[in-house]
Design a protein around this motif. Sequence first.
Motif, mmCIF file in Angstrom:
data_model
loop_
_atom_site.group_PDB
_atom_site.id
_atom_site.type_symbol
_atom_site.label_atom_id
_atom_site.label_comp_id
_atom_site.label_asym_id
_atom_site.label_seq_id
_atom_site.Cartn_x
_atom_site.Cartn_y
_atom_site.Cartn_z
ATOM 1 N N LEU A 192 0.826 -1.210 0.000
ATOM 2 C CA LEU A 192 0.000 0.000 0.000
ATOM 3 C C LEU A 192 0.860 1.261 0.000
ATOM 4 O O LEU A 192 0.618 2.195 -0.768
ATOM 5 C CB LEU A 192 -0.914 0.010 1.226
ATOM 6 N N GLY A 193 1.891 1.269 0.847
ATOM 7 C CA GLY A 193 2.760 2.433 0.937
ATOM 8 C C GLY A 193 3.466 2.725 -0.376
ATOM 9 O O GLY A 193 3.511 3.871 -0.847
ATOM 10 N N ARG A 195 2.534 1.723 -3.330
ATOM 11 C CA ARG A 195 1.544 2.077 -4.345
ATOM 12 C C ARG A 195 1.090 3.527 -4.207
ATOM 13 O O ARG A 195 0.826 4.199 -5.213
ATOM 14 C CB ARG A 195 0.338 1.137 -4.226
ATOM 15 N N ALA A 196 0.997 4.000 -2.983
ATOM 16 C CA ALA A 196 0.582 5.392 -2.775
ATOM 17 C C ALA A 196 1.583 6.347 -3.421
ATOM 18 O O ALA A 196 1.203 7.277 -4.143
ATOM 19 C CB ALA A 196 0.438 5.685 -1.284
ATOM 20 N N SER A 199 1.509 6.033 -7.207
ATOM 21 C CA SER A 199 0.298 6.656 -7.752
ATOM 22 C C SER A 199 0.495 8.147 -7.942
ATOM 23 O O SER A 199 0.145 8.706 -8.986
ATOM 24 C CB SER A 199 -0.888 6.409 -6.821
ATOM 25 N N CYS A 200 1.049 8.791 -6.920
ATOM 26 C CA CYS A 200 1.290 10.234 -7.013
ATOM 27 C C CYS A 200 2.228 10.562 -8.167
ATOM 28 O O CYS A 200 1.987 11.494 -8.942
ATOM 29 C CB CYS A 200 1.878 10.761 -5.704
ATOM 30 N N ASN A 202 2.932 8.714 -10.873
ATOM 31 C CA ASN A 202 2.361 8.390 -12.172
ATOM 32 C C ASN A 202 1.275 9.384 -12.582
ATOM 33 O O ASN A 202 1.143 9.709 -13.761
ATOM 34 C CB ASN A 202 1.784 6.973 -12.156
ATOM 35 N N ILE A 227 3.926 11.785 2.453
ATOM 36 C CA ILE A 227 3.497 10.391 2.655
ATOM 37 C C ILE A 227 4.389 9.682 3.662
ATOM 38 O O ILE A 227 3.931 8.866 4.464
ATOM 39 C CB ILE A 227 3.477 9.646 1.293
#
Lengths: 234, 234
Positions: A192-193, A195-196, A199-200, A202, A227
């Motif tokens: 999750l970490g 991916r967060a 995500s930002c 990308n 984050i």
Amino acid sequence: MPKSELRTIVPIVRSSLGERPTLDPQGGSTSLRMDTALHPIDLDDRSRMSDIILESAKLFAVKGYDGTSIRDIARAVGVAQASLYHFFADKREIHSTVVTISVERLLWLIRERLGACTTSSERVEAFAQAHAQHISENAPLYFASALGYNELADPVVKARVQRMRDSYEEILRGIIRDGIESGEFRELDVKLGARAIISCLNWMARWWRADGPDSAETIATEYVRLIIRGFRPE
Amino acid sequence: MPKSELRTIVPIVRSSLGERPTLDPQGGSTSLRMDTALHPIDLDDRSRMSDIILESAKLFAVKGYDGTSIRDIARAVGVAQASLYHFFADKREIHSTVVTISVERLLWLIRERLGACTTSSERVEAFAQAHAQHISENAPLYFASALGYNELADPVVKARVQRMRDSYEEILRGIIRDGIESGEFRELDVKLGARAIISCLNWMARWWRADGPDSAETIATEYVRLIIRGFRPE
DNA sequence: TCGCTTGCCGAACGAGCGTTCGGTAGAATA
DNA sequence: TATTCTACCGAACGCTCGTTCGGCAAGCGA
């Protein structure tokens, strides 16, 4: 040397279409060379092939794969349509090459940047900054790749790009895992970490532009600092 | 009533192409109705128009705008190509309608969900959950909109969708601002914080699938809980 | 019953697409 | 010098695309 490096990657991309690469005796070793990304491809020589790749990237970035025609590319490069087929088998191969080179560069840049870092926080930040540097230095290449990589028609090319994106993500996960182990980060969901953060980074392809107020590097750094606060213990 | 609601939005979308909406006497009041999103459009009636919108959304979501042909849509709906032009002016209008309805629904859902919340943390979480609910309940509609909204050819439709996305983002910024004011959050860059959360939610369109292990709602909640840790004071 | 609207269709249109073919000029190789 | 190879081109091919046109059948208000 620069031109020969460029001439290495295209047969590799082409090989996934059923042909064998002609420059290397063995297919296996070349694809290994790809995945480990020992060197970036030089696109700064003024060769026709670099021109085609760079001009195509610009067009793909703005108009997408389907929206860009062979005629558009030929006009941008300044050659006849038929001439493109001297360097590339078809339109899909041009696109595959653009996407592959972009991901290859990104991976190479990250690996190079991580060498100089010690703490896990620094390493996460370096990861993000390498990504941002890739965005700002190779904007057309990156946008073409980021916006159009699920338009990759050939399943073999798609699988290889996916594999490179996986190892890109695995690098970040490894950094976070190390940080947890050393106590620098709390016990958190590693997937999750990572991916967060990714995500930002990308999603920047969707809104960041070079002529805006903030550099890509600045924004990436601030994302990570925000984050990473959620990574800290207690 | 359901059908008539559906028949309301299409002339509004169409009006941006230079035509006047025929169902309402005034253009101004209809576009106001759009932006305030008083009600979601009903697509569950079995009307032809709903069918066209839903089947188009499925195709756009998987193959993109250019990759989807009028023949594809006609085949999926089960009518002749020419019949589509009875309901829509052209292919672009079908796409514009799909994207507009999706953004409209998202905004409506968020506004509805936020009513029940008190603290800022709860409100941020509700925001993310509404987004996630939209993704899982209207997957084809959402994917078509998220992946193809910068393929909107018509500048007027694009501007309106952009305006709706702006007010979507402004809702989250407002929540964060309130949280800072009340002392629930530290002094942080509001734009950056909102953008981080939205990036995570939007990027889900690229990797989340309904048949995966986690629900969209679960993932969205965990994203928010991670990032919100970086919002807390000290 | 008449005329109009709605829903729908088969067939065709022109335009643009990716790609191929036959060929040429010039450099490199033998 | 003869041969081969590289880089390149004009012109065309077959195909798919979005769109249009004329027409038909059913429903419905007048």
